[in-house]
Motif scaffolding. Structure first.
Motif, PDB file in Angstrom:
ATOM      1  N   ALA A   7      -2.700   3.186   4.933  1.00 53.24           N
ATOM      2  CA  ALA A   7      -2.305   1.868   4.444  1.00 53.24           C
ATOM      3  C   ALA A   7      -2.879   0.755   5.318  1.00 53.24           C
ATOM      4  CB  ALA A   7      -0.781   1.761   4.419  1.00 53.24           C
ATOM      5  N   ALA A   8      -3.186  -0.369   4.688  1.00 54.43           N
ATOM      6  CA  ALA A   8      -3.580  -1.580   5.414  1.00 54.43           C
ATOM      7  C   ALA A   8      -2.390  -2.519   5.519  1.00 54.43           C
ATOM      8  CB  ALA A   8      -4.736  -2.278   4.699  1.00 54.43           C
ATOM      9  N   LEU A  40       3.624  -6.310  -4.263  1.00 58.58           N
ATOM     10  CA  LEU A  40       3.426  -5.490  -5.453  1.00 58.58           C
ATOM     11  C   LEU A  40       1.977  -5.086  -5.681  1.00 58.58           C
ATOM     12  CD1 LEU A  40       5.820  -7.442  -7.844  1.00 58.58           C
ATOM     13  CD2 LEU A  40       6.304  -5.376  -6.512  1.00 58.58           C
ATOM     14  N   GLU A  41       1.070  -5.474  -4.791  1.00 55.78           N
ATOM     15  CA  GLU A  41      -0.355  -5.196  -4.980  1.00 55.78           C
ATOM     16  C   GLU A  41      -0.883  -4.312  -3.862  1.00 55.78           C
ATOM     17  OE1 GLU A  41      -2.188  -6.370  -7.604  1.00 55.78           O
ATOM     18  OE2 GLU A  41      -0.385  -7.331  -8.393  1.00 55.78           O
ATOM     19  N   LEU A  42      -1.839  -3.448  -4.219  1.00 57.94           N
ATOM     20  CA  LEU A  42      -2.557  -2.680  -3.205  1.00 57.94           C
ATOM     21  C   LEU A  42      -3.600  -3.578  -2.558  1.00 57.94           C
ATOM     22  CD1 LEU A  42      -3.313   0.696  -5.059  1.00 57.94           C
ATOM     23  CD2 LEU A  42      -1.473   0.224  -3.428  1.00 57.94           C
ATOM     24  N   SER A  43      -3.842  -3.360  -1.277  1.00 64.95           N
ATOM     25  CA  SER A  43      -4.929  -4.085  -0.620  1.00 64.95           C
ATOM     26  C   SER A  43      -6.252  -3.562  -1.194  1.00 64.95           C
ATOM     27  CB  SER A  43      -4.876  -3.867   0.896  1.00 64.95           C
ATOM     28  OG  SER A  43      -5.036  -2.492   1.191  1.00 64.95           O
ATOM     29  N   PRO A  44      -7.314  -4.362  -1.176  1.00 66.20           N
ATOM     30  CA  PRO A  44      -8.588  -3.944  -1.771  1.00 66.20           C
ATOM     31  C   PRO A  44      -9.114  -2.611  -1.220  1.00 66.20           C
ATOM     32  CG  PRO A  44      -8.637  -6.294  -1.313  1.00 66.20           C
ATOM     33  CD  PRO A  44      -7.366  -5.756  -0.707  1.00 66.20           C
ATOM     34  N   ASP A  59       0.801  -1.230   0.000  1.00 67.21           N
ATOM     35  CA  ASP A  59       0.000   0.000   0.000  1.00 67.21           C
ATOM     36  C   ASP A  59       0.832   1.279   0.000  1.00 67.21           C
ATOM     37  OD1 ASP A  59      -2.303  -1.525  -0.018  1.00 67.21           O
ATOM     38  OD2 ASP A  59      -2.601  -1.399   2.154  1.00 67.21           O
ATOM     39  N   ASP A  60       2.108   1.192   0.334  1.00 67.71           N
ATOM     40  CA  ASP A  60       2.969   2.376   0.279  1.00 67.71           C
ATOM     41  C   ASP A  60       3.077   2.894  -1.151  1.00 67.71           C
ATOM     42  OD1 ASP A  60       4.640   4.355   1.444  1.00 67.71           O
ATOM     43  OD2 ASP A  60       6.405   3.267   0.757  1.00 67.71           O
ATOM     44  N   SER A  65      -9.861   3.351  -2.216  1.00 64.74           N
ATOM     45  CA  SER A  65      -9.565   4.742  -1.854  1.00 64.74           C
ATOM     46  C   SER A  65      -8.748   5.424  -2.938  1.00 64.74           C
ATOM     47  CB  SER A  65      -8.834   4.791  -0.518  1.00 64.74           C
ATOM     48  OG  SER A  65      -9.667   4.284   0.500  1.00 64.74           O
ATOM     49  N   ALA A  66      -7.839   4.681  -3.565  1.00 66.19           N
ATOM     50  CA  ALA A  66      -7.044   5.234  -4.665  1.00 66.19           C
ATOM     51  C   ALA A  66      -7.949   5.658  -5.814  1.00 66.19           C
ATOM     52  CB  ALA A  66      -6.018   4.206  -5.147  1.00 66.19           C
TER      53      ALA A  66
END
Length: 157
Positions: A123-124, A130-134, A14-15, A139-140
């Motif tokens: 961030a979660a 390499l993936e954003l959390s759902p 998430d960073d 939010s993105a």
């Protein structure tokens, strides 16, 4: 000139959210170009933030946060509230975007944007990945929509 800067580390889940939004905005501007809007992926380079912001009238910074708030929470904060002069250091990795805001204003004075908005997405997960959390991906999408609306307003000016 409107400058939008995404910050973060693509290898830390998430960073990466600020960088991912910046990359999406670059694709958006490739299809809908505007000479008075610039978008940069500055990663973790605070010094680059300072130099890319120079000469802008309006600046938007997008990054992840880790405050203990609800994951995916979006904070829209005036840049003045987050400016922080850097601590003495011999390591440029210690020079963050909040330091870039304070130092850039001090160094460039009238050639540094007064109108600064920072979007922070809680961030979660900051582990290697390499993936954003759902929840952060959702939010993105919201921040991307809000910033594209700002770009469209800037285009009409």
């Amino acid at each position: 000139m409107l400058t939008i800067i995404g910050c973060g580390n693509l290898n830390r889940s998430d960073d990466a959210v600020g960088v991912i939004i910046a990359q999406r905005l670059q694709k958006y501007l490739a299809q809908t170009p505007h000479p008075h809007v610039r978008v940069y992926d500055c990663g973790t380079a605070g010094m680059e933030v300072m130099f890319q912001a120079r000469g802008s009238k309006q600046l938007v910074i997008i990054d992840a946060s880790s405050t203990g708030s609800e994951p995916g929470a979006v904070f829209k904060v005036p840049g003045k509230e987050l400016e922080a002069l850097p601590e003495p250091s011999y390591n440029l990795h210690d020079f963050r975007w909040d330091n870039a805001l304070a130092a850039g204003r001090k160094i460039f004075q009238n050639d540094f944007p007064e109108d600064v908005t920072v979007y922070l997405i809680e961030a979660a997960n900051l582990a290697f990945g390499l993936e954003l959390s759902p929840v952060v991906k959702h939010s993105a999408d919201l921040v991307f929509a809000e910033v594209t609306k700002l770009i469209k307003q800037n285009i009409k000016i």
